[in-house]
Design a protein around this motif. Structure first.
Motif, short mmCIF file in Angstrom:
data_model
loop_
_atom_site.label_atom_id
_atom_site.label_comp_id
_atom_site.label_asym_id
_atom_site.label_seq_id
_atom_site.Cartn_x
_atom_site.Cartn_y
_atom_site.Cartn_z
N LEU A 112 15.53 -3.91 0.82
CA LEU A 112 15.12 -5.22 1.30
C LEU A 112 14.02 -5.79 0.40
O LEU A 112 14.03 -6.96 0.03
CB LEU A 112 14.64 -5.11 2.74
CG LEU A 112 14.29 -6.40 3.47
CD1 LEU A 112 15.51 -7.33 3.53
CD2 LEU A 112 13.79 -6.10 4.87
N ALA A 113 13.07 -4.96 0.06
CA ALA A 113 11.98 -5.35 -0.85
C ALA A 113 11.77 -4.24 -1.86
O ALA A 113 11.82 -3.06 -1.50
CB ALA A 113 10.70 -5.62 -0.06
N ARG A 114 11.54 -4.61 -3.09
CA ARG A 114 11.33 -3.62 -4.16
C ARG A 114 10.31 -4.15 -5.14
O ARG A 114 10.31 -5.35 -5.48
CB ARG A 114 12.65 -3.33 -4.89
CG ARG A 114 12.54 -2.29 -5.98
CD ARG A 114 13.85 -2.10 -6.70
NE ARG A 114 14.26 -3.26 -7.44
CZ ARG A 114 13.76 -3.60 -8.65
NH1 ARG A 114 12.82 -2.85 -9.21
NH2 ARG A 114 14.19 -4.67 -9.27
N ALA A 115 9.43 -3.28 -5.59
CA ALA A 115 8.46 -3.66 -6.61
C ALA A 115 9.12 -3.66 -7.97
O ALA A 115 9.77 -2.68 -8.36
CB ALA A 115 7.28 -2.69 -6.60
N CYS A 116 9.00 -4.75 -8.70
CA CYS A 116 9.53 -4.86 -10.05
C CYS A 116 8.37 -5.18 -10.98
O CYS A 116 7.68 -6.20 -10.79
CB CYS A 116 10.59 -5.96 -10.10
SG CYS A 116 11.38 -6.16 -11.72
N LEU A 117 8.10 -4.32 -11.93
CA LEU A 117 6.95 -4.51 -12.82
C LEU A 117 7.19 -5.68 -13.75
O LEU A 117 8.15 -5.71 -14.51
CB LEU A 117 6.71 -3.23 -13.62
CG LEU A 117 5.48 -3.23 -14.52
CD1 LEU A 117 4.20 -3.43 -13.71
CD2 LEU A 117 5.40 -1.92 -15.31
N ASP A 118 6.31 -6.67 -13.68
CA ASP A 118 6.42 -7.89 -14.47
C ASP A 118 5.96 -7.62 -15.89
O ASP A 118 4.84 -7.18 -16.12
CB ASP A 118 5.56 -8.98 -13.83
CG ASP A 118 5.90 -10.37 -14.31
OD1 ASP A 118 5.61 -10.66 -15.48
OD2 ASP A 118 6.45 -11.16 -13.52
N TRP A 119 6.82 -7.92 -16.88
CA TRP A 119 6.48 -7.53 -18.25
C TRP A 119 5.49 -8.47 -18.93
O TRP A 119 4.94 -8.13 -19.98
CB TRP A 119 7.73 -7.37 -19.11
CG TRP A 119 8.62 -8.56 -19.26
CD1 TRP A 119 9.72 -8.82 -18.53
CD2 TRP A 119 8.52 -9.61 -20.22
NE1 TRP A 119 10.32 -9.99 -18.97
CE2 TRP A 119 9.60 -10.50 -20.00
CE3 TRP A 119 7.62 -9.90 -21.25
CZ2 TRP A 119 9.81 -11.64 -20.75
CZ3 TRP A 119 7.83 -11.06 -22.00
CH2 TRP A 119 8.91 -11.91 -21.76
N THR A 177 6.98 -6.73 6.36
CA THR A 177 6.54 -6.44 7.72
C THR A 177 7.44 -7.20 8.70
O THR A 177 8.27 -8.03 8.30
CB THR A 177 5.08 -6.87 7.92
OG1 THR A 177 5.00 -8.30 7.76
CG2 THR A 177 4.18 -6.20 6.88
N ASP A 178 7.25 -6.93 9.99
CA ASP A 178 8.00 -7.69 11.00
C ASP A 178 7.67 -9.17 10.88
O ASP A 178 8.56 -10.03 11.02
CB ASP A 178 7.66 -7.18 12.40
CG ASP A 178 8.21 -5.79 12.67
OD1 ASP A 178 9.15 -5.38 11.95
OD2 ASP A 178 7.71 -5.12 13.58
N ALA A 179 6.39 -9.46 10.61
CA ALA A 179 5.99 -10.86 10.44
C ALA A 179 6.65 -11.45 9.20
O ALA A 179 7.01 -12.64 9.17
CB ALA A 179 4.48 -10.97 10.33
N ASP A 224 0.81 -1.23 0.00
CA ASP A 224 0.00 0.00 0.00
C ASP A 224 0.84 1.27 0.00
O ASP A 224 0.41 2.30 -0.52
CB ASP A 224 -0.97 0.00 1.19
CG ASP A 224 -0.26 -0.23 2.52
OD1 ASP A 224 0.89 -0.66 2.51
OD2 ASP A 224 -0.89 0.03 3.57
N THR A 225 2.01 1.23 0.57
CA THR A 225 2.90 2.40 0.58
C THR A 225 4.26 2.05 -0.03
O THR A 225 5.29 2.44 0.49
CB THR A 225 3.09 2.91 2.02
OG1 THR A 225 3.60 1.84 2.83
CG2 THR A 225 1.78 3.40 2.61
#
Length: 237
Positions: free
Chosen positions: A174-181, A152-154, A146-147
């Motif tokens: 640590l985490a990154r959005a990568c647009l799936d082609w 998350t910690d979980a 969402d942001t």
């Protein structure tokens, strides 16, 4: 008169590196995250080795590829995750008719289906497999979208409990959005995505299909993904 932006010339040079079908083909091939010999790449993109050598020199000089020599062989790979992200992000903006070309043979059709079903995107999982994993992590509150993408910690605890070691010592997100082609939706990249992909291949959850980027989920992998994330194997078919 307005002064020229000093970045303009550098950006134009970078764009020129990509504005060649042979060089673009090499970069897309190297999204499998492995090092290829110059000879292997030349055969794959269907050009003479002497022709490819000049293209590889330009890509290395431009910072998109790294190279090393072992004996008489020259190995090249994408320079770093940033170079891979650039190529994948540009590929995600291709028009649909360029991505979904009509296959010219049964072999092309099978290869295209395998890539769409599951593949590596440099060092993380993509295609329907990557999306299924990303959606399952999000549904369980292990990943937030969402942001922007964030574990998350979980989620951090889940990686540890699953025995998946995430390298947190680098400046890589640590985490990154990568647009799936192929799916046109974001899948999980970054250090967490790389750790999950590496674990899947090392443990035999996934195996590579042929010499390219396509991967398939093994029966053991399907059971593990069902147990750990509740992923229905039919979503990966």
């Amino acid at each position: 008169m307005t002064a020229r932006d000093p970045r303009a010339a550098a950006l134009a040079s970078l764009a020129a590196l990509l504005a060649d079908e042979t060089r673009a083909g090499c970069l897309l091939t190297l999204l499998d995250g492995r090092a290829w010999t110059a000879g292997e790449l030349a055969r794959h993109v269907a050009v003479a080795p002497s022709t490819l050598s000049e293209h590889l020199n330009r890509l290395v000089a431009g910072g998109l590829l790294a190279q090393e020599r072992q004996g008489r062989h020259r190995y090249v790979r994408l320079a770093d995750p940033r170079a891979a992200q650039l190529v994948e992000d540009l590929a995600a903006h291709l028009p649909q008719d360029a991505v979904r070309q009509v296959p010219r043979s049964l072999r092309e059709s099978s290869a295209g289906s395998a890539m769409a079903r599951g593949r590596t995107c440099y060092d993380h999982l993509a295609g329907r497999l990557g999306i299924a994993v990303t959606d399952a992590l999000t549904a369980r509150g292990l990943l937030r979208q969402d942001t922007g993408f964030a574990l998350t910690d979980a989620g951090l605890a889940w990686f540890g409990d699953a025995g998946i070691g995430v390298d947190r010592s680098t400046r890589r997100p640590l985490a990154r959005a990568c647009l799936d082609w192929t799916e046109r939706r974001p899948h999980l990249g970054g250090a967490a995505g790389a750790a999950l992909c590496r674990h899947a291949l090392d443990t035999g959850w996934c195996v590579r299909v042929g010499s390219g980027r396509a991967v398939r989920v093994t029966p053991a992998g399907a059971r593990a993904l069902a147990d750990l994330l509740g992923i229905d194997g039919r979503a990966l078919a």
